[in-house]
Structure formats: structure tokens, C-alpha cells
Design a protein around this motif. Structure first.
Motif, PDB file in Angstrom:
ATOM      1  N   THR A  64      -1.742  -9.678   1.203  1.00 34.62           N
ATOM      2  CA  THR A  64      -0.678 -10.379   0.498  1.00 34.62           C
ATOM      3  C   THR A  64      -0.294  -9.569  -0.725  1.00 34.62           C
ATOM      4  OG1 THR A  64      -2.261 -11.645  -0.814  1.00 34.62           O
ATOM      5  CG2 THR A  64      -1.464 -12.668   1.231  1.00 34.62           C
ATOM      6  N   GLN A  66       0.932  -7.229  -3.631  1.00 37.85           N
ATOM      7  CA  GLN A  66       1.125  -5.788  -3.784  1.00 37.85           C
ATOM      8  C   GLN A  66       0.368  -4.987  -2.734  1.00 37.85           C
ATOM      9  OE1 GLN A  66       3.494  -4.562  -5.758  1.00 37.85           O
ATOM     10  NE2 GLN A  66       3.053  -2.626  -4.747  1.00 37.85           N
ATOM     11  N   ILE A  69       2.660  -4.952   0.250  1.00 39.49           N
ATOM     12  CA  ILE A  69       3.836  -4.116  -0.022  1.00 39.49           C
ATOM     13  C   ILE A  69       3.448  -2.647   0.024  1.00 39.49           C
ATOM     14  CG2 ILE A  69       5.607  -3.521  -1.735  1.00 39.49           C
ATOM     15  CD1 ILE A  69       6.047  -6.237  -0.361  1.00 39.49           C
ATOM     16  N   GLU A  95      11.455  -1.334  -1.841  1.00 35.80           N
ATOM     17  CA  GLU A  95      10.494  -2.390  -2.188  1.00 35.80           C
ATOM     18  C   GLU A  95      11.049  -3.773  -1.844  1.00 35.80           C
ATOM     19  OE1 GLU A  95       9.362  -1.806  -6.271  1.00 35.80           O
ATOM     20  OE2 GLU A  95       8.578   0.198  -5.845  1.00 35.80           O
ATOM     21  N   ASN A  96      12.330  -3.984  -2.119  1.00 38.81           N
ATOM     22  CA  ASN A  96      12.948  -5.271  -1.776  1.00 38.81           C
ATOM     23  C   ASN A  96      12.999  -5.475  -0.259  1.00 38.81           C
ATOM     24  OD1 ASN A  96      13.335  -5.951  -4.453  1.00 38.81           O
ATOM     25  ND2 ASN A  96      15.450  -5.239  -4.503  1.00 38.81           N
ATOM     26  N   GLN A  99       9.497  -6.409   0.860  1.00 34.51           N
ATOM     27  CA  GLN A  99       9.228  -7.810   0.541  1.00 34.51           C
ATOM     28  C   GLN A  99       9.922  -8.737   1.544  1.00 34.51           C
ATOM     29  OE1 GLN A  99       7.172  -9.055  -1.914  1.00 34.51           O
ATOM     30  NE2 GLN A  99       7.540 -11.030  -0.943  1.00 34.51           N
ATOM     31  N   SER A 100      11.157  -8.420   1.848  1.00 35.64           N
ATOM     32  CA  SER A 100      11.921  -9.225   2.793  1.00 35.64           C
ATOM     33  C   SER A 100      11.285  -9.211   4.181  1.00 35.64           C
ATOM     34  CB  SER A 100      13.355  -8.692   2.871  1.00 35.64           C
ATOM     35  OG  SER A 100      14.072  -9.327   3.901  1.00 35.64           O
ATOM     36  N   GLU A 103       8.111 -11.313   4.212  1.00 35.70           N
ATOM     37  CA  GLU A 103       8.421 -12.741   4.297  1.00 35.70           C
ATOM     38  C   GLU A 103       8.850 -13.121   5.718  1.00 35.70           C
ATOM     39  OE1 GLU A 103      11.311 -13.285   1.189  1.00 35.70           O
ATOM     40  OE2 GLU A 103       9.820 -12.918  -0.382  1.00 35.70           O
TER      41      GLU A 103
END
Length: 121
Positions: A64, A66, A69, A95-96, A99-100, A103
Motif C-alpha cells: 500500500t 508509497q 507506488i 506518479e499520478n 496512483q490511479s 486504485e
């Protein structure tokens, strides 16, 4: 009449040459644009697929935040370096995206678990 045609012929040939040059230039530009976009789309698709694969891997490893990522970003750098070089997205964009994708993978995993529970009843 023959004199007029003889006098105009060099100028008509110049005009025809200019027209043909313009047509060839336009066609070359369109071809470059089309194939350039096709190549960009392939790189973009490869990058998104690598990010999604890594996100699923992170979920599978119960990572989960960092740690997840970082795994996703490292995976993308190793998996599709050419895509990253050609697209040159800023670090914040990658990075975005990571994250997307994380999710999205989490939602997919939740749905899979829900189906497994329902199937076990």
C-alpha cells in the motif's frame, strides 16, 4: 498561337513543379503525422498496460501507499523504458498515473473477492 504556347511552356512547367512540390510536401507531412501518432499511441498503451500490471502485482503483494507506488514506478521503468523515453512525461504525471492504476487494481481485486465469496455460498 504556337508562339504563345512556346513562350508560356517554361513558366507552366515551373508552376507545375511548384504544385507538385507542395502536394508531395503535404502528403509527407500527413504521413509523418499519422505514423507519429500511431507510434505515440503504442507507447502510451504500453505504458498504461505496464502500470496496470504493476498495480495488480502490488495489490497481490499486499503493498500500500508509497511502497506500492514505488513498485509500480520501478516496474514501468524496467518494463517500458522506450515508452517513457519517447513520451517524456513529468514525474508527477507518472506518479499520478501509478496512483490511479493502483486504485483501479484495488477496485478490481475487491470485485473479484466479492464474486468469490458469492460463489462460495
Amino acid at each position: 498561337m504556337q508562339t504563345i504556347i512556346t513562350a508560356a511552356t517554361p513558366h507552366l512547367l515551373e508552376i507545375l513543379g511548384l504544385i507538385l512540390t507542395a502536394i508531395i510536401g503535404w502528403a509527407a507531412s500527413k504521413a509523418r503525422q499519422k505514423w507519429g501518432l500511431d507510434i505515440e499511441a503504442k507507447h502510451r498503451d504500453a505504458l498504461h498496460e505496464a502500470l496496470m500490471t504493476a498495480a495488480r502485482l502490488a495489490i497481490g503483494r499486499n503493498l500500500t501507499g508509497q511502497a506500492a507506488i514505488s513498485l509500480i514506478l520501478d516496474y514501468a521503468k524496467r518494463s517500458v523504458p522506450d515508452a517513457l523515453d519517447k513520451l517524456s512525461p513529468p514525474a508527477v504525471v507518472i506518479e499520478n498515473l501509478a496512483q490511479s492504476k493502483l486504485e483501479k487494481a484495488a477496485v478490481e481485486a475487491g470485485k473479484a473477492i466479492g464474486k468469490a465469496i458469492k460463489a462460495g455460498r
